[in-house]
Structure formats: structure tokens, C-alpha cells
Design an enzyme around this catalytic site. Sequence first.
Site, mmCIF file in Angstrom:
data_model
loop_
_atom_site.group_PDB
_atom_site.id
_atom_site.type_symbol
_atom_site.label_atom_id
_atom_site.label_comp_id
_atom_site.label_asym_id
_atom_site.label_seq_id
_atom_site.Cartn_x
_atom_site.Cartn_y
_atom_site.Cartn_z
ATOM 1 N N LYS A 13 0.696 -1.445 -0.002
ATOM 2 C CA LYS A 13 -0.012 0.197 -0.038
ATOM 3 C C LYS A 13 0.929 1.714 0.082
ATOM 4 O O LYS A 13 2.516 1.550 0.262
ATOM 5 C CB LYS A 13 -0.796 0.356 0.913
ATOM 6 C CG LYS A 13 -0.443 -0.054 2.782
ATOM 7 C CD LYS A 13 0.670 1.634 3.285
ATOM 8 C CE LYS A 13 0.505 1.119 4.130
ATOM 9 N NZ LYS A 13 1.724 2.767 4.654
ATOM 10 N N GLY A 98 10.627 -2.268 6.093
ATOM 11 C CA GLY A 98 10.713 -1.559 7.036
ATOM 12 C C GLY A 98 10.577 0.143 5.735
ATOM 13 O O GLY A 98 11.275 1.728 5.932
ATOM 14 N N GLY A 100 7.579 1.254 4.512
ATOM 15 C CA GLY A 100 6.317 1.739 4.759
ATOM 16 C C GLY A 100 5.015 1.627 4.040
ATOM 17 O O GLY A 100 4.206 2.425 3.654
ATOM 18 N N GLY A 102 3.703 -1.676 4.171
ATOM 19 C CA GLY A 102 2.499 -2.721 4.578
ATOM 20 C C GLY A 102 2.739 -3.999 4.410
ATOM 21 O O GLY A 102 1.992 -5.116 5.193
ATOM 22 N N GLY A 104 4.523 -6.264 6.065
ATOM 23 C CA GLY A 104 4.979 -7.512 7.260
ATOM 24 C C GLY A 104 2.438 -7.920 7.438
ATOM 25 O O GLY A 104 2.067 -8.403 7.611
ATOM 26 N N SER A 105 2.152 -6.711 7.420
ATOM 27 C CA SER A 105 0.248 -6.337 7.962
ATOM 28 C C SER A 105 -0.236 -6.758 6.538
ATOM 29 O O SER A 105 -0.853 -7.565 7.326
ATOM 30 C CB SER A 105 -0.068 -4.906 7.596
ATOM 31 O OG SER A 105 0.699 -4.068 9.478
ATOM 32 N N SER A 106 0.095 -6.650 5.083
ATOM 33 C CA SER A 106 -0.726 -7.403 3.927
ATOM 34 C C SER A 106 -0.189 -8.681 4.295
ATOM 35 O O SER A 106 -1.278 -9.730 3.789
ATOM 36 C CB SER A 106 0.511 -6.557 2.248
ATOM 37 O OG SER A 106 -0.480 -7.350 1.788
ATOM 38 N N ASP A 138 -2.406 -1.284 10.605
ATOM 39 C CA ASP A 138 -2.728 -1.155 9.218
ATOM 40 C C ASP A 138 -2.934 -3.071 8.349
ATOM 41 O O ASP A 138 -3.648 -2.671 7.728
ATOM 42 C CB ASP A 138 -1.293 -1.701 8.089
ATOM 43 C CG ASP A 138 -0.680 0.010 7.912
ATOM 44 O OD1 ASP A 138 -1.670 0.956 8.558
ATOM 45 O OD2 ASP A 138 0.182 0.271 7.598
#
Length: 285
Positions: A13, A98, A100, A102, A104-106, A138
Site C-alpha cells: 500500500k 521497513g 512504509g 505495509g 508485514g501487515s499485508s 494497517d
Amino acid sequence: MTYPQTRWPAPAKLNLFLHVSGRRADGYHELQTLFQLIDLCDSIAISVREDGRIERPDGPAGVTPEEDLVVRAAHTLRQATGTRLGATLKVHKRIPLGGGLGGGSSDAATVFLALNHLWGTGLSLDELAALALPLGADVPVFIQGSTAWGEGIGERLTPVTLPPRWYAIIHPGVGVSTREVFQSAELTRNSPLITIRAFLDSGGRNDCEGVVRARAPEVAEALDWLARFAPARLTGTGSCVFAACESAAQAERLAAQVPDRWASFVAAGLNTSPVHARLSNGRRA
């Protein structure tokens, strides 16, 4: 018994803007942002297991299975639903760590969505998003699966449909600590609330940019370089920076000029996550 392996995308993202409007008593920050999904994707191979174990034999360098959000997501879903099934998870990274974007969140969201389908646990998107929120602010936007206007800590989401757009993205080769940026005394925390219409008219800004510029000279240099060609923006707390382009060809030309010391990507904006497209057509390839 282990079931056949299936592969699932995990899209990145961009934060098209990021305003920090306040700080809550629990330390989290009140935000407004527009999450733009893009077609830069990690890939997660998943094999369902009957023995109930969760294993991640392949993943990002330097991230142990115990630390990996995909493993935590699988355990969270398993504990919440009581299923006796398990999974083997293999994560192939394309999204920089790292940055920004996303990643890991995705990855975690894709595991929630895919295992909810493969395990037949039947939770709704809202139920999955609520389970996922403790793993990261996120994660819910990737579970809901739409480019979206985000408020609160980023979990209050309103789907938004944007016109076709392409992005030239630079990763300057450094990581930025989100925690350090949000704990910084220099961070502006009083941006007035705006509407979606106001953003579309004015474009907004990223309140974290000044803090990141001061702490990460490489990011400042990449922003300044990119700004010579197009309006440049930081995504999240960085370290990636990007510029919106009207065509894929324009984005490719811009990315081709990026100095060799930085990595560059071209990505198309998406209004719907490829994970949701995969689930809706029922393919299990």
C-alpha cells in the site's frame, strides 16, 4: 496429512497522505490517511496440515518465525476458531522491509483471509479485522481489501474508488522506525480533520515527513531527487517515497532515471485487493 500447496498474493500500500490529528491516552495516534493498494505483491505459499502445527520454513531474512506476523496471524485465527487444522507458510518477499509499504501487515492479512477460506472457519471480514487489529493498525485495510480512507488509528475504513494511476517508488535502502517517528517530540499532532472531498481537491501532506527527513538523510535525499520530476511523497513513516504518474510509461521512464544506489519499483494502483479477487472467483491454484 498435508494438503496441496496454494499460493496467495499480499499487496503493498501507499499512504497518499497522512495527517496526525491527536494522541490518545493509550499512546496511539489519531490519523487520517488514504490507503492506496498497489500491485507490488509478496507471495505466500500455504499448505493446510491435519496435525494442527503452524510452521514457517521460508520467510524474510532476519525475521524469526516467532516474530513473523504470518505465524502470529495463523495462531490467532486458530485459537479464535478452535480449528484443529494447521498450516505450513512460505513467504516470498518482494515488498521491502521497513519501507512504509505495509508488507508485514499485508502478509498477515493474506494469511487470515486464506486460512479462513482453506480451514473453512467462516469468519466475516469484520470479525477477521477485529482479530487482526492487535497485530498492527494497517492489517485491517488489507483484510477489508479495498483502497480506503482511514481514520482513528487507521482501522476506521471507508472504501474509495480512485481513477487508474501508476506510481514510481524509490526505496533508499534504509529502514525507518515507525515507533521512533511517532514518539518524536517534533511530530505535529494537531492537523485539523478534513473530508475526502477536501483531500481530493488539495492533496494533503504527510505530517511525518519533517521528522523522517531529520532522522534519515537518505530519505530526504530521495525525496529531493524525486521532487525534481514530480510531486514527491513519503508513504507512512517511510522509508519509501513515491510519485503518482498518469501512465505506466511515464512511471517507467521516471523509475529508469533513479540512481543505482537506490531500488526502484513501478506499481499500478488497485481499488480491490488481489486476495479478494482470488477468493471471489474461488480458484485454489
